[in-house]
Design a protein around this motif. Structure first.
Motif, PDB file in Angstrom:
ATOM      1  N   GLN A  51      31.220  46.132  30.697  1.00 53.50           N
ATOM      2  CA  GLN A  51      32.602  45.731  30.907  1.00 53.50           C
ATOM      3  C   GLN A  51      32.724  45.276  32.357  1.00 53.50           C
ATOM      4  OE1 GLN A  51      35.590  45.287  29.084  1.00 53.50           O
ATOM      5  NE2 GLN A  51      35.975  44.326  31.076  1.00 53.50           N
ATOM      6  N   ARG A  52      32.855  43.979  32.531  1.00 51.56           N
ATOM      7  CA  ARG A  52      32.921  43.419  33.873  1.00 51.56           C
ATOM      8  C   ARG A  52      34.052  44.071  34.672  1.00 51.56           C
ATOM      9  NH1 ARG A  52      29.566  40.521  36.956  1.00 51.56           N
ATOM     10  NH2 ARG A  52      29.166  39.039  35.252  1.00 51.56           N
ATOM     11  N   GLY A  53      33.728  44.570  35.853  1.00 51.14           N
ATOM     12  CA  GLY A  53      34.720  45.148  36.743  1.00 51.14           C
ATOM     13  C   GLY A  53      34.914  46.639  36.598  1.00 51.14           C
ATOM     14  N   SER A  54      34.335  47.254  35.562  1.00 50.87           N
ATOM     15  CA  SER A  54      34.555  48.681  35.337  1.00 50.87           C
ATOM     16  C   SER A  54      33.543  49.523  36.103  1.00 50.87           C
ATOM     17  CB  SER A  54      34.450  49.007  33.842  1.00 50.87           C
ATOM     18  OG  SER A  54      34.570  50.408  33.638  1.00 50.87           O
ATOM     19  N   ALA A  55      34.026  50.622  36.664  1.00 48.46           N
ATOM     20  CA  ALA A  55      33.117  51.573  37.324  1.00 48.46           C
ATOM     21  C   ALA A  55      32.257  52.298  36.315  1.00 48.46           C
ATOM     22  CB  ALA A  55      33.936  52.586  38.133  1.00 48.46           C
ATOM     23  N   SER A  76      30.639  50.918  33.845  1.00 45.08           N
ATOM     24  CA  SER A  76      29.669  49.998  33.240  1.00 45.08           C
ATOM     25  C   SER A  76      28.567  49.657  34.236  1.00 45.08           C
ATOM     26  CB  SER A  76      30.379  48.713  32.803  1.00 45.08           C
ATOM     27  OG  SER A  76      29.466  47.710  32.429  1.00 45.08           O
ATOM     28  N   LYS A  77      27.382  49.384  33.701  1.00 49.99           N
ATOM     29  CA  LYS A  77      26.340  48.835  34.582  1.00 49.99           C
ATOM     30  C   LYS A  77      26.688  47.387  34.901  1.00 49.99           C
ATOM     31  CE  LYS A  77      23.326  47.572  30.698  1.00 49.99           C
ATOM     32  NZ  LYS A  77      22.007  47.797  30.052  1.00 49.99           N
ATOM     33  N   ASP A  78      26.155  46.894  35.992  1.00 48.48           N
ATOM     34  CA  ASP A  78      26.406  45.522  36.416  1.00 48.48           C
ATOM     35  C   ASP A  78      25.509  44.578  35.622  1.00 48.48           C
ATOM     36  OD1 ASP A  78      26.731  43.088  37.682  1.00 48.48           O
ATOM     37  OD2 ASP A  78      26.694  43.933  39.699  1.00 48.48           O
ATOM     38  N   PRO A  79      26.075  43.642  34.859  1.00 43.68           N
ATOM     39  CA  PRO A  79      25.240  42.740  34.047  1.00 43.68           C
ATOM     40  C   PRO A  79      24.375  41.813  34.882  1.00 43.68           C
ATOM     41  CG  PRO A  79      27.521  42.010  34.046  1.00 43.68           C
ATOM     42  CD  PRO A  79      27.510  43.361  34.699  1.00 43.68           C
ATOM     43  N   ASP A  80      24.704  41.665  36.173  1.00 43.02           N
ATOM     44  CA  ASP A  80      23.925  40.773  37.040  1.00 43.02           C
ATOM     45  C   ASP A  80      22.806  41.499  37.774  1.00 43.02           C
ATOM     46  OD1 ASP A  80      25.607  38.631  36.358  1.00 43.02           O
ATOM     47  OD2 ASP A  80      27.058  39.207  37.897  1.00 43.02           O
ATOM     48  N   ALA A 138      36.788  48.459  46.966  1.00 48.67           N
ATOM     49  CA  ALA A 138      35.921  47.574  46.187  1.00 48.67           C
ATOM     50  C   ALA A 138      36.747  46.534  45.431  1.00 48.67           C
ATOM     51  CB  ALA A 138      35.099  48.391  45.201  1.00 48.67           C
ATOM     52  N   PRO A 139      36.249  45.307  45.317  1.00 50.60           N
ATOM     53  CA  PRO A 139      36.946  44.279  44.542  1.00 50.60           C
ATOM     54  C   PRO A 139      37.069  44.675  43.070  1.00 50.60           C
ATOM     55  CG  PRO A 139      35.190  43.331  45.878  1.00 50.60           C
ATOM     56  CD  PRO A 139      35.005  44.805  45.917  1.00 50.60           C
ATOM     57  N   HIS A 140      38.123  44.204  42.422  1.00 49.39           N
ATOM     58  CA  HIS A 140      38.321  44.507  41.016  1.00 49.39           C
ATOM     59  C   HIS A 140      37.147  44.024  40.165  1.00 49.39           C
ATOM     60  CE1 HIS A 140      42.151  46.107  41.858  1.00 49.39           C
ATOM     61  NE2 HIS A 140      42.864  44.998  41.799  1.00 49.39           N
ATOM     62  N   ARG A 141      36.532  42.928  40.569  1.00 50.90           N
ATOM     63  CA  ARG A 141      35.469  42.341  39.744  1.00 50.90           C
ATOM     64  C   ARG A 141      34.129  43.079  39.910  1.00 50.90           C
ATOM     65  NH1 ARG A 141      34.770  38.036  36.649  1.00 50.90           N
ATOM     66  NH2 ARG A 141      32.760  36.976  36.551  1.00 50.90           N
ATOM     67  N   GLN A 142      34.033  43.908  40.938  1.00 51.92           N
ATOM     68  CA  GLN A 142      32.794  44.662  41.126  1.00 51.92           C
ATOM     69  C   GLN A 142      32.558  45.585  39.953  1.00 51.92           C
ATOM     70  OE1 GLN A 142      32.077  46.594  44.978  1.00 51.92           O
ATOM     71  NE2 GLN A 142      31.393  48.416  43.875  1.00 51.92           N
ATOM     72  N   THR A 143      31.354  45.579  39.435  1.00 46.51           N
ATOM     73  CA  THR A 143      31.013  46.382  38.247  1.00 46.51           C
ATOM     74  C   THR A 143      30.093  47.516  38.640  1.00 46.51           C
ATOM     75  OG1 THR A 143      31.166  44.370  36.919  1.00 46.51           O
ATOM     76  CG2 THR A 143      30.127  46.290  35.892  1.00 46.51           C
ATOM     77  N   GLY A 144      30.368  48.703  38.092  1.00 52.86           N
ATOM     78  CA  GLY A 144      29.613  49.889  38.457  1.00 52.86           C
ATOM     79  C   GLY A 144      30.210  50.537  39.687  1.00 52.86           C
ATOM     80  N   GLU A 145      29.575  51.632  40.128  1.00 52.64           N
ATOM     81  CA  GLU A 145      30.099  52.353  41.289  1.00 52.64           C
ATOM     82  C   GLU A 145      30.122  51.466  42.530  1.00 52.64           C
ATOM     83  OE1 GLU A 145      28.333  56.127  42.039  1.00 52.64           O
ATOM     84  OE2 GLU A 145      28.074  56.557  39.926  1.00 52.64           O
TER      85      GLU A 145
END
Length: 218
Positions: free
Chosen positions: A82-86, A88-92, A211-218
């Protein structure tokens, strides 16, 4: 105290669990006594109530849903994002757990990783498997104890009790399960989505406050 500093989260959570289950135990016993008196039945002692299907069914009905939620969450977060969620792992980001045969030689790596490819594959999925097994065991106990409760109620009303295997298709069992499952999945989805936009300072379940909203993971 070092022990509490290093293990405070587990200690507090186990303490809260103990208080809660004791509260359920005592309150449930009083409810059962009141119900027995209304129907002119013998009142169970607190010890007898502890092993009664009424108490065991209610306990494992809740545990079942919790372990299902955690098992599903652990497995789903391994394959979905889930993009932006703490949460979720970062897909990138590159995969974390590749070349485990090589990573097994890192200092402090679990010894089981050196036992061969089968054990590496097993250990790599052991958390999800353990939670799934706890869910299955909890569901079985909930099912069998709920069947005993239904049988007791049927006998009290002069009806023929449903066999335990037949009770597996009874709507009451699935009503009890689904009413808990839906709340667990909803609360998890809400946490995943809220962690995109909201923060909790210093919590590993939250991104950094700035952290920016779009940042994914911790």
């Amino acid at each position: 105290m070092r022990v509490f500093r290093d293990n405070g989260l587990t200690i507090v959570l186990i303490g809260l669990f103990a208080v809660s289950i004791i509260g359920q135990w005592i309150a449930g016993w009083h409810v059962e006594m009141e119900d027995a008196r209304r129907h002119g039945q013998a009142v169970l002692s607190l010890g007898a109530y502890t092993l009664s299907p009424q108490f065991l069914s209610s306990v494992f009905e809740n545990w079942e849903s919790e372990f299902l939620q955690m098992a599903a969450y652990v497995v789903l977060t391994a394959v979905l994002v889930q993009r932006g969620s703490a949460e979720s792992k970062d897909p990138d980001s590159p995969p974390r757990d590749v070349d485990l045969d090589i990573q097994a030689n890192k200092p402090g790596a679990p010894a089981i990783l050196k036992w061969g490819s089968f054990w590496r594959a097993f250990y790599a999925r052991s958390l999800g498997l353990a939670l799934g097994l706890l869910f299955i065991l909890s569901f079985i106990i909930h099912w069998t104890q709920s069947a005993r409760v239904a049988a007791q109620e049927a006998l009290a009303h002069g009806e023929k009790p449903v066999a335990t295997m037949a009770y597996l298709t009874d709507s009451q069992l699935w009503f009890e399960s689904f009413q808990n499952w839906q709340s667990e999945f909803l609360s998890t989805a809400v946490l995943v989505l809220l962690s995109i936009f909201l923060r909790q300072r210093e919590s590993p379940e939250s991104k950094g406050v700035a952290a920016p909203h779009r940042q994914t993971g911790e």
